[in-house]
Write an enzyme that holds these catalytic residues in place. Sequence first.
Site, short mmCIF file in Angstrom:
data_model
loop_
_atom_site.label_atom_id
_atom_site.label_comp_id
_atom_site.label_asym_id
_atom_site.label_seq_id
_atom_site.Cartn_x
_atom_site.Cartn_y
_atom_site.Cartn_z
N GLY A 296 -16.67 -3.42 2.10
CA GLY A 296 -17.97 -4.08 2.14
C GLY A 296 -19.10 -3.06 2.20
O GLY A 296 -20.16 -3.24 1.60
N ASP B 217 -17.17 -3.95 15.27
CA ASP B 217 -15.89 -3.62 14.62
C ASP B 217 -14.74 -3.51 15.62
O ASP B 217 -13.57 -3.54 15.23
CB ASP B 217 -16.00 -2.30 13.85
CG ASP B 217 -16.89 -2.42 12.62
OD1 ASP B 217 -17.15 -3.56 12.18
OD2 ASP B 217 -17.32 -1.38 12.09
N GLN C 242 -25.50 -2.21 6.89
CA GLN C 242 -25.25 -2.19 5.45
C GLN C 242 -26.47 -2.68 4.69
O GLN C 242 -26.87 -2.09 3.68
CB GLN C 242 -24.03 -3.05 5.12
CG GLN C 242 -22.73 -2.46 5.67
CD GLN C 242 -21.53 -3.36 5.45
OE1 GLN C 242 -21.65 -4.46 4.93
NE2 GLN C 242 -20.37 -2.89 5.87
N ARG D 167 -12.82 -12.76 11.45
CA ARG D 167 -12.18 -12.08 12.59
C ARG D 167 -12.16 -12.91 13.86
O ARG D 167 -11.47 -12.53 14.80
CB ARG D 167 -12.82 -10.71 12.84
CG ARG D 167 -12.31 -9.68 11.89
CD ARG D 167 -12.54 -8.27 12.39
NE ARG D 167 -12.02 -7.35 11.39
CZ ARG D 167 -12.61 -6.24 11.01
NH1 ARG D 167 -13.75 -5.87 11.56
NH2 ARG D 167 -12.05 -5.47 10.09
N ARG E 173 -7.98 -4.01 11.04
CA ARG E 173 -8.19 -3.98 12.49
C ARG E 173 -7.32 -5.03 13.21
O ARG E 173 -6.99 -4.87 14.38
CB ARG E 173 -9.67 -4.15 12.83
CG ARG E 173 -10.53 -3.05 12.19
CD ARG E 173 -11.87 -2.87 12.83
NE ARG E 173 -12.78 -2.17 11.94
CZ ARG E 173 -12.81 -0.85 11.75
NH1 ARG E 173 -11.98 -0.06 12.41
NH2 ARG E 173 -13.68 -0.31 10.92
C1 S3P Z 1 -21.10 -0.44 8.53
C2 S3P Z 1 -21.88 -1.41 9.11
C3 S3P Z 1 -21.32 -2.57 9.82
C4 S3P Z 1 -19.86 -2.35 10.19
C5 S3P Z 1 -19.07 -1.81 9.02
C6 S3P Z 1 -19.64 -0.47 8.59
C7 S3P Z 1 -21.78 0.69 7.85
O1 S3P Z 1 -21.38 -3.71 9.00
O2 S3P Z 1 -19.31 -3.57 10.64
O3 S3P Z 1 -17.72 -1.65 9.38
O4 S3P Z 1 -21.13 1.72 7.59
O5 S3P Z 1 -22.98 0.57 7.57
P1 S3P Z 1 -22.71 -4.63 8.93
O6 S3P Z 1 -23.78 -3.81 8.41
O7 S3P Z 1 -22.34 -5.78 8.04
O8 S3P Z 1 -22.97 -5.07 10.32
#
Ligand code: S3P
Length: 438
Positions: A93, A313, A169, A344, A389
Amino acid sequence: MKATVTAGRAIGRRLSVPGDKSISHRSLLLSLLAEGSYRVFGLSSADDVMATYRLVEALGVNITSLDDGTISIVGLGREVREPQDVIDVGNSGTLIRLASGLLSPMEGSTFILTGDASIRRRPMARVADPLRKMGATIYGRDSGNLAPLAIVGSRLRSIEYRLPVASAQVKSAILFAGLGAEGTTVVEESEPTRSHTEEMLRAFGADISTERVGDRDRISVRQSILNANDIHVPGDPSSAAFYIALGLITNTEIAVDGIYLGPQRDGFVDIFKEMGAKLDIVPDGNGNYNITSRSSYLNSVTTDGRDAASYIDEVPIIATVAALCGGVSEFRGLKELRHKESDRIKTTVSMLKAFEVECGEYEDGLYVAGFKGSQGSGVRFVDAQFDHRIAMSAAILTMALGGSTVIDGFDAVSTSFPTFIDLFRSVGGDVTIESSAS
Ligand code: S3P
Protein backbone atom coordinates in the site's frame (compact mmCIF):
# COMPACT_ATOMS: atom_id res chain seq x y z
CA MET A 1 1.48 -21.45 1.45
CA LYS A 2 0.74 -23.36 4.65
CA ALA A 3 3.31 -23.77 7.41
CA THR A 4 3.27 -25.56 10.72
CA VAL A 5 4.83 -23.50 13.44
CA THR A 6 5.91 -25.42 16.54
CA ALA A 7 6.93 -24.03 19.89
CA GLY A 8 10.18 -24.98 21.59
CA ARG A 9 11.78 -23.79 24.79
CA ALA A 10 12.49 -20.10 24.16
CA ILE A 11 16.19 -19.29 23.89
CA GLY A 12 17.44 -15.81 24.86
CA ARG A 13 19.26 -14.03 22.03
CA ARG A 14 20.65 -10.73 20.79
CA LEU A 15 19.39 -10.18 17.32
CA SER A 16 18.96 -7.64 14.61
CA VAL A 17 16.05 -7.19 12.24
CA PRO A 18 15.99 -5.93 8.62
CA GLY A 19 16.06 -2.23 7.75
CA ASP A 20 12.95 -0.19 8.31
CA LYS A 21 10.41 -0.77 5.54
CA SER A 22 9.04 2.80 5.38
CA ILE A 23 12.55 4.28 5.15
CA SER A 24 13.66 1.64 2.63
CA HIS A 25 10.75 2.45 0.27
CA ARG A 26 11.55 6.16 0.41
CA SER A 27 15.30 5.55 -0.03
CA LEU A 28 14.55 3.97 -3.40
CA LEU A 29 11.74 6.30 -4.50
CA LEU A 30 13.90 9.39 -3.96
CA SER A 31 16.08 8.15 -6.84
CA LEU A 32 13.36 9.26 -9.26
CA LEU A 33 13.73 12.86 -8.11
CA ALA A 34 17.31 13.23 -6.92
CA GLU A 35 20.33 14.27 -8.94
CA GLY A 36 23.67 12.57 -8.35
CA SER A 37 24.53 9.19 -6.92
CA TYR A 38 24.21 7.89 -3.39
CA ARG A 39 24.54 4.71 -1.38
CA VAL A 40 21.91 3.07 0.78
CA PHE A 41 23.20 1.04 3.74
CA GLY A 42 20.94 -1.54 5.37
CA LEU A 43 18.10 -1.52 2.82
CA SER A 44 15.42 -4.08 3.71
CA SER A 45 15.08 -6.99 1.30
CA ALA A 46 11.39 -7.43 2.19
CA ASP A 47 9.09 -8.28 -0.72
CA ASP A 48 7.36 -4.88 -0.45
CA VAL A 49 10.68 -3.08 -0.78
CA MET A 50 11.75 -5.28 -3.69
CA ALA A 51 8.59 -4.18 -5.51
CA THR A 52 9.79 -0.58 -5.09
CA TYR A 53 13.25 -1.60 -6.32
CA ARG A 54 11.68 -3.03 -9.49
CA LEU A 55 9.50 0.05 -9.96
CA VAL A 56 12.40 2.50 -9.92
CA GLU A 57 14.43 0.22 -12.21
CA ALA A 58 11.50 0.04 -14.64
CA LEU A 59 11.54 3.84 -14.72
CA GLY A 60 15.22 3.91 -15.64
CA VAL A 61 17.09 4.06 -12.33
CA ASN A 62 20.47 2.33 -12.28
CA ILE A 63 21.16 0.39 -9.07
CA THR A 64 24.37 -1.48 -8.32
CA SER A 65 24.58 -3.99 -5.47
CA LEU A 66 27.90 -3.99 -3.66
CA ASP A 67 29.35 -7.06 -1.91
CA ASP A 68 28.46 -5.97 1.63
CA GLY A 69 24.76 -5.60 0.78
CA THR A 70 25.05 -1.83 0.29
CA ILE A 71 23.48 -0.48 -2.90
CA SER A 72 24.65 2.39 -5.03
CA ILE A 73 22.03 4.38 -6.95
CA VAL A 74 22.25 6.96 -9.71
CA GLY A 75 19.35 9.41 -9.37
CA LEU A 76 17.25 10.39 -12.39
CA GLY A 77 16.57 14.02 -11.43
CA ARG A 78 12.95 13.57 -12.65
CA GLU A 79 14.03 12.30 -16.10
CA VAL A 80 11.98 9.11 -15.78
CA ARG A 81 11.49 6.68 -18.64
CA GLU A 82 7.92 5.56 -19.38
CA PRO A 83 7.76 1.93 -18.22
CA GLN A 84 7.10 -0.67 -20.91
CA ASP A 85 4.67 -2.69 -18.84
CA VAL A 86 2.20 -2.57 -16.00
CA ILE A 87 3.96 -2.03 -12.66
CA ASP A 88 3.22 -4.62 -9.98
CA VAL A 89 3.40 -3.23 -6.43
CA GLY A 90 2.72 -6.67 -4.93
CA ASN A 91 1.19 -6.26 -1.45
CA SER A 92 2.49 -2.74 -0.81
CA GLY A 93 0.00 0.00 0.00
CA THR A 94 2.87 2.38 0.77
CA LEU A 95 4.34 1.87 -2.69
CA ILE A 96 1.17 2.33 -4.71
CA ARG A 97 0.15 5.44 -2.76
CA LEU A 98 3.57 7.13 -2.66
CA ALA A 99 4.21 6.32 -6.32
CA SER A 100 0.84 7.84 -7.28
CA GLY A 101 2.01 11.15 -5.86
CA LEU A 102 5.47 10.93 -7.34
CA LEU A 103 4.34 9.97 -10.84
CA SER A 104 1.32 12.27 -11.20
CA PRO A 105 3.44 15.28 -12.29
CA MET A 106 5.67 13.27 -14.68
CA GLU A 107 4.32 14.84 -17.87
CA GLY A 108 4.67 12.86 -21.08
CA SER A 109 4.47 9.41 -19.46
CA THR A 110 1.65 7.08 -18.46
CA PHE A 111 1.99 4.57 -15.63
CA ILE A 112 -0.26 1.65 -14.79
CA LEU A 113 0.00 0.37 -11.23
CA THR A 114 -1.56 -2.79 -9.90
CA GLY A 115 -0.93 -5.28 -7.13
CA ASP A 116 -2.15 -8.43 -5.43
CA ALA A 117 -5.76 -9.16 -4.40
CA SER A 118 -5.33 -7.23 -1.13
CA ILE A 119 -4.01 -4.12 -2.93
CA ARG A 120 -6.88 -4.26 -5.42
CA ARG A 121 -9.35 -4.06 -2.50
CA ARG A 122 -7.71 -1.18 -0.59
CA PRO A 123 -9.01 2.40 -0.93
CA MET A 124 -7.01 4.65 -3.25
CA ALA A 125 -9.42 7.63 -3.31
CA ARG A 126 -7.65 8.96 -0.22
CA VAL A 127 -4.65 9.75 -2.44
CA ALA A 128 -6.33 10.03 -5.85
CA ASP A 129 -8.85 12.71 -4.69
CA PRO A 130 -6.32 15.27 -3.41
CA LEU A 131 -4.01 14.52 -6.34
CA ARG A 132 -6.88 15.17 -8.77
CA LYS A 133 -7.45 18.50 -7.01
CA MET A 134 -3.86 19.29 -7.99
CA GLY A 135 -4.69 18.48 -11.62
CA ALA A 136 -3.58 14.83 -11.68
CA THR A 137 -5.13 12.43 -14.18
CA ILE A 138 -5.77 9.12 -12.41
CA TYR A 139 -8.17 6.42 -13.53
CA GLY A 140 -9.16 3.30 -11.64
CA ARG A 141 -12.02 0.91 -10.98
CA ASP A 142 -14.86 1.99 -8.67
CA SER A 143 -14.80 5.57 -10.04
CA GLY A 144 -11.07 5.84 -9.59
CA ASN A 145 -10.87 4.38 -6.08
CA LEU A 146 -9.49 0.90 -6.76
CA ALA A 147 -6.34 -0.41 -8.46
CA PRO A 148 -5.34 -1.03 -11.16
CA LEU A 149 -4.65 2.70 -11.42
CA ALA A 150 -3.68 4.46 -14.63
CA ILE A 151 -1.77 7.70 -14.06
CA VAL A 152 -1.27 10.04 -16.99
CA GLY A 153 1.51 12.46 -16.06
CA SER A 154 0.01 15.98 -15.99
CA ARG A 155 0.89 19.56 -15.10
CA LEU A 156 0.05 20.02 -11.40
CA ARG A 157 -0.79 23.06 -9.32
CA SER A 158 -0.35 23.35 -5.58
CA ILE A 159 -3.14 22.85 -3.04
CA GLU A 160 -3.63 23.30 0.67
CA TYR A 161 -4.98 20.05 2.04
CA ARG A 162 -6.08 19.03 5.51
CA LEU A 163 -5.72 15.26 5.95
CA PRO A 164 -9.13 13.67 6.65
CA VAL A 165 -7.41 10.49 7.95
CA ALA A 166 -4.16 10.31 9.91
CA SER A 167 -2.09 8.80 7.10
CA ALA A 168 1.60 9.20 6.33
CA GLN A 169 0.98 7.59 2.98
CA VAL A 170 -1.52 10.27 1.95
CA LYS A 171 0.67 13.07 3.38
CA SER A 172 3.70 11.70 1.51
CA ALA A 173 1.86 11.29 -1.80
CA ILE A 174 0.78 14.95 -1.73
CA LEU A 175 4.23 16.18 -0.70
CA PHE A 176 5.89 14.20 -3.49
CA ALA A 177 3.36 15.58 -5.99
CA GLY A 178 3.92 19.07 -4.54
CA LEU A 179 7.61 18.83 -5.43
CA GLY A 180 6.54 18.74 -9.08
CA ALA A 181 3.70 21.28 -8.87
CA GLU A 182 3.55 25.03 -9.42
CA GLY A 183 3.35 27.03 -6.19
CA THR A 184 3.53 26.01 -2.55
CA THR A 185 1.73 22.82 -1.56
CA VAL A 186 0.62 22.62 2.07
CA VAL A 187 -0.50 19.52 3.96
CA GLU A 188 -2.11 20.02 7.38
CA GLU A 189 -2.33 17.23 9.89
CA SER A 190 -4.07 17.42 13.23
CA GLU A 191 -2.87 13.98 14.29
CA PRO A 192 0.84 13.50 13.68
CA THR A 193 1.98 10.61 11.48
CA ARG A 194 5.43 9.20 10.75
CA SER A 195 7.64 11.92 9.30
CA HIS A 196 10.16 9.95 7.21
CA THR A 197 9.19 11.72 3.98
CA GLU A 198 9.75 15.20 5.43
CA GLU A 199 13.03 14.18 7.11
CA MET A 200 14.42 12.44 4.05
CA LEU A 201 13.38 15.25 1.67
CA ARG A 202 15.08 17.74 3.98
CA ALA A 203 18.26 15.63 3.96
CA PHE A 204 18.17 15.75 0.14
CA GLY A 205 17.91 19.56 0.21
CA ALA A 206 14.24 19.95 -0.73
CA ASP A 207 12.48 23.24 -0.04
CA ILE A 208 10.25 21.89 2.72
CA SER A 209 9.27 23.29 6.11
CA THR A 210 6.99 22.31 8.98
CA GLU A 211 5.34 24.79 11.32
CA ARG A 212 3.00 24.30 14.23
CA VAL A 213 -0.16 26.39 13.88
CA GLY A 214 -2.62 25.96 16.75
CA ASP A 215 -3.16 22.24 17.17
CA ARG A 216 -1.94 21.36 13.67
CA ASP A 217 1.28 20.78 11.78
CA ARG A 218 1.47 22.58 8.43
CA ILE A 219 4.00 21.07 6.07
CA SER A 220 4.87 23.21 3.04
CA VAL A 221 6.82 22.10 0.00
CA ARG A 222 7.89 23.84 -3.21
CA GLN A 223 9.47 22.65 -6.46
CA SER A 224 13.11 22.01 -5.77
CA ILE A 225 16.16 20.21 -7.01
CA LEU A 226 17.06 17.27 -4.79
CA ASN A 227 20.69 16.43 -4.22
CA ALA A 228 21.44 12.81 -3.36
CA ASN A 229 23.02 11.90 -0.03
CA ASP A 230 23.97 8.52 1.46
CA ILE A 231 21.23 6.91 3.57
CA HIS A 232 21.65 4.58 6.55
CA VAL A 233 18.46 2.59 7.09
CA PRO A 234 17.93 1.74 10.79
CA GLY A 235 16.31 -1.44 12.12
CA ASP A 236 12.55 -1.69 11.67
CA PRO A 237 10.64 -1.15 14.95
CA SER A 238 7.56 -2.82 13.47
CA SER A 239 9.58 -6.02 12.95
CA ALA A 240 11.42 -5.71 16.26
CA ALA A 241 8.04 -5.56 18.05
CA PHE A 242 7.44 -9.29 17.41
CA TYR A 243 10.63 -10.41 19.12
CA ILE A 244 10.32 -7.81 21.88
CA ALA A 245 6.88 -9.32 22.52
CA LEU A 246 8.40 -12.80 22.56
CA GLY A 247 10.76 -11.74 25.36
CA LEU A 248 7.81 -10.41 27.37
CA ILE A 249 5.58 -13.47 27.09
CA THR A 250 8.09 -16.31 27.31
CA ASN A 251 10.59 -17.14 30.00
CA THR A 252 13.57 -15.56 28.33
CA GLU A 253 15.39 -12.36 27.47
CA ILE A 254 15.55 -11.01 23.92
CA ALA A 255 17.65 -8.05 22.78
CA VAL A 256 17.04 -6.37 19.44
CA ASP A 257 19.74 -3.94 18.30
CA GLY A 258 19.82 -0.78 16.19
CA ILE A 259 16.11 0.02 16.16
CA TYR A 260 14.60 3.30 14.91
CA LEU A 261 12.41 4.84 17.61
CA GLY A 262 11.67 8.21 16.01
CA PRO A 263 8.39 10.14 16.06
CA GLN A 264 5.23 8.12 15.56
CA ARG A 265 7.02 4.78 15.44
CA ASP A 266 7.46 4.12 19.15
CA GLY A 267 3.84 3.93 20.35
CA PHE A 268 4.00 0.17 20.95
CA VAL A 269 6.88 0.68 23.40
CA ASP A 270 4.74 3.08 25.46
CA ILE A 271 1.82 0.64 25.45
CA PHE A 272 4.01 -2.32 26.46
CA LYS A 273 5.49 -0.17 29.26
CA GLU A 274 2.02 0.84 30.43
CA MET A 275 1.20 -2.88 30.64
CA GLY A 276 4.20 -3.36 32.94
CA ALA A 277 6.76 -4.62 30.41
CA LYS A 278 10.35 -4.94 31.59
CA LEU A 279 12.14 -3.14 28.76
CA ASP A 280 15.65 -1.67 28.71
CA ILE A 281 16.10 0.87 25.96
CA VAL A 282 19.65 2.08 25.41
CA PRO A 283 20.96 4.45 22.69
CA ASP A 284 23.28 2.57 20.32
CA GLY A 285 25.47 5.57 19.52
CA ASN A 286 24.14 5.84 15.94
CA GLY A 287 20.88 7.57 16.72
CA ASN A 288 18.99 4.28 17.19
CA TYR A 289 18.29 2.02 20.16
CA ASN A 290 19.07 -1.42 21.53
CA ILE A 291 15.95 -2.80 23.20
CA THR A 292 15.98 -5.68 25.66
CA SER A 293 12.76 -7.33 26.81
CA ARG A 294 12.32 -9.79 29.66
CA SER A 295 9.55 -12.04 30.83
CA SER A 296 7.11 -9.68 32.61
CA TYR A 297 3.93 -9.78 34.64
CA LEU A 298 1.61 -7.80 32.39
CA ASN A 299 -1.62 -5.94 33.07
CA SER A 300 -4.43 -5.24 30.65
CA VAL A 301 -4.49 -1.90 28.88
CA THR A 302 -7.04 0.45 27.30
CA THR A 303 -6.30 2.70 24.34
CA ASP A 304 -8.74 5.24 22.86
CA GLY A 305 -7.20 5.91 19.45
CA ARG A 306 -5.23 8.99 20.47
CA ASP A 307 -1.85 8.82 18.67
CA ALA A 308 -3.03 5.63 16.98
CA ALA A 309 -0.74 6.33 14.01
CA SER A 310 2.21 5.73 16.33
CA TYR A 311 1.27 2.07 16.90
CA ILE A 312 -1.27 1.21 14.19
CA ASP A 313 0.92 -1.47 12.54
CA GLU A 314 1.67 -3.09 15.91
CA VAL A 315 -1.93 -3.66 17.02
CA PRO A 316 -1.94 -7.38 16.09
CA ILE A 317 1.12 -8.11 18.24
CA ILE A 318 -0.02 -5.77 21.05
CA ALA A 319 -3.38 -7.61 21.12
CA THR A 320 -1.46 -10.89 21.12
CA VAL A 321 0.49 -9.81 24.21
CA ALA A 322 -2.78 -8.64 25.80
CA ALA A 323 -4.10 -12.20 25.42
CA LEU A 324 -1.62 -13.26 28.11
CA CYS A 325 -2.40 -10.49 30.63
CA GLY A 326 -4.66 -10.37 33.61
CA GLY A 327 -7.88 -8.43 32.83
CA VAL A 328 -9.66 -7.18 29.75
CA SER A 329 -7.81 -4.96 27.28
CA GLU A 330 -9.67 -2.61 24.95
CA PHE A 331 -8.31 -1.01 21.80
CA ARG A 332 -10.62 1.64 20.31
CA GLY A 333 -10.47 4.43 17.73
CA LEU A 334 -8.79 2.13 15.21
CA LYS A 335 -11.12 2.17 12.19
CA GLU A 336 -8.07 2.49 9.93
CA LEU A 337 -7.21 -1.11 10.81
CA ARG A 338 -10.04 -2.21 8.54
CA HIS A 339 -8.08 -0.84 5.54
CA LYS A 340 -4.72 -2.51 6.10
CA GLU A 341 -3.30 -5.57 4.29
CA SER A 342 -6.38 -7.34 5.66
CA ASP A 343 -9.26 -6.09 7.79
CA ARG A 344 -7.00 -6.33 10.84
CA ILE A 345 -9.81 -6.01 13.38
CA LYS A 346 -11.36 -9.16 11.94
CA THR A 347 -8.15 -11.07 11.24
CA THR A 348 -6.60 -10.29 14.65
CA VAL A 349 -9.76 -11.44 16.44
CA SER A 350 -10.11 -14.63 14.40
CA MET A 351 -6.39 -15.43 14.84
CA LEU A 352 -6.66 -15.01 18.63
CA LYS A 353 -9.87 -17.08 18.73
CA ALA A 354 -7.99 -19.95 17.07
CA PHE A 355 -5.84 -19.96 20.24
CA GLU A 356 -8.93 -20.02 22.51
CA VAL A 357 -8.44 -16.40 23.47
CA GLU A 358 -11.65 -14.68 24.53
CA CYS A 359 -11.92 -11.55 22.40
CA GLY A 360 -14.26 -9.70 20.08
CA GLU A 361 -14.69 -6.87 17.60
CA TYR A 362 -15.97 -3.34 17.88
CA GLU A 363 -16.65 -1.32 14.77
CA ASP A 364 -13.52 0.71 15.60
CA GLY A 365 -11.39 -1.79 17.48
CA LEU A 366 -11.32 -4.92 19.62
CA TYR A 367 -11.26 -6.24 23.15
CA VAL A 368 -9.09 -9.06 24.43
CA ALA A 369 -10.16 -10.83 27.62
CA GLY A 370 -7.39 -13.40 27.79
CA PHE A 371 -6.43 -16.97 27.00
CA LYS A 372 -9.04 -19.46 28.23
CA GLY A 373 -7.67 -22.74 26.88
CA SER A 374 -5.11 -25.21 28.16
CA GLN A 375 -1.46 -24.73 27.18
CA GLY A 376 0.06 -26.73 24.35
CA SER A 377 -3.08 -28.71 23.52
CA GLY A 378 -3.88 -29.89 19.99
CA VAL A 379 -2.99 -28.28 16.70
CA ARG A 380 -4.65 -24.97 15.96
CA PHE A 381 -5.43 -23.60 12.53
CA VAL A 382 -5.04 -19.94 11.59
CA ASP A 383 -5.91 -18.37 8.24
CA ALA A 384 -3.57 -15.36 8.12
CA GLN A 385 -5.38 -14.07 4.98
CA PHE A 386 -1.93 -13.43 3.53
CA ASP A 387 -1.39 -10.71 6.14
CA HIS A 388 2.25 -10.77 7.34
CA ARG A 389 1.54 -9.23 10.74
CA ILE A 390 -1.22 -11.75 11.51
CA ALA A 391 1.01 -14.69 10.49
CA MET A 392 3.91 -13.47 12.67
CA SER A 393 1.65 -12.73 15.66
CA ALA A 394 0.31 -16.30 15.44
CA ALA A 395 3.85 -17.70 15.40
CA ILE A 396 4.88 -15.67 18.47
CA LEU A 397 1.74 -16.70 20.38
CA THR A 398 2.50 -20.33 19.55
CA MET A 399 5.88 -19.97 21.28
CA ALA A 400 4.15 -18.62 24.39
CA LEU A 401 1.35 -21.21 24.53
CA GLY A 402 3.23 -24.28 23.29
CA GLY A 403 2.11 -26.88 20.77
CA SER A 404 1.74 -26.32 17.04
CA THR A 405 -0.22 -24.02 14.78
CA VAL A 406 -0.92 -24.53 11.08
CA ILE A 407 -0.81 -21.07 9.53
CA ASP A 408 -2.27 -20.61 6.05
CA GLY A 409 -0.70 -17.69 4.19
CA PHE A 410 2.51 -17.91 6.23
CA ASP A 411 4.63 -16.95 3.19
CA ALA A 412 3.29 -13.42 3.74
CA VAL A 413 5.95 -12.94 6.44
CA SER A 414 8.47 -12.01 3.73
CA THR A 415 6.28 -9.01 2.84
CA SER A 416 8.02 -7.09 5.65
CA PHE A 417 10.34 -9.47 7.52
CA PRO A 418 12.34 -11.81 5.27
CA THR A 419 14.48 -13.14 8.16
CA PHE A 420 11.52 -13.87 10.45
CA ILE A 421 11.70 -17.66 10.00
CA ASP A 422 15.46 -17.89 10.60
CA LEU A 423 15.16 -15.75 13.73
CA PHE A 424 12.18 -17.80 14.91
CA ARG A 425 14.28 -20.96 14.67
CA SER A 426 17.18 -19.24 16.43
CA VAL A 427 14.99 -18.50 19.46
CA GLY A 428 13.86 -22.11 19.77
CA GLY A 429 10.81 -22.40 17.51
CA ASP A 430 10.37 -24.49 14.39
CA VAL A 431 8.67 -23.89 11.05
CA THR A 432 7.78 -26.61 8.56
CA ILE A 433 6.57 -25.53 5.17
CA GLU A 434 3.54 -27.73 4.36
CA SER A 435 2.48 -27.03 0.81
CA SER A 436 2.60 -24.40 -1.89
CA ALA A 437 -1.19 -24.20 -2.29
CA SER A 438 -2.54 -21.26 -0.37
C1 S3P B 1 3.30 3.85 6.18
C2 S3P B 1 2.24 4.52 6.75
C3 S3P B 1 1.18 3.84 7.51
C4 S3P B 1 1.59 2.44 7.93
C5 S3P B 1 2.22 1.68 6.78
C6 S3P B 1 3.47 2.40 6.31
C7 S3P B 1 4.32 4.63 5.45
O1 S3P B 1 0.03 3.72 6.71
O2 S3P B 1 0.47 1.75 8.43
O3 S3P B 1 2.56 0.37 7.19
O4 S3P B 1 5.43 4.11 5.20
O5 S3P B 1 4.04 5.80 5.12
P1 S3P B 1 -1.06 4.91 6.61
O6 S3P B 1 -0.39 6.06 6.02
O7 S3P B 1 -2.17 4.36 5.76
O8 S3P B 1 -1.51 5.18 8.00
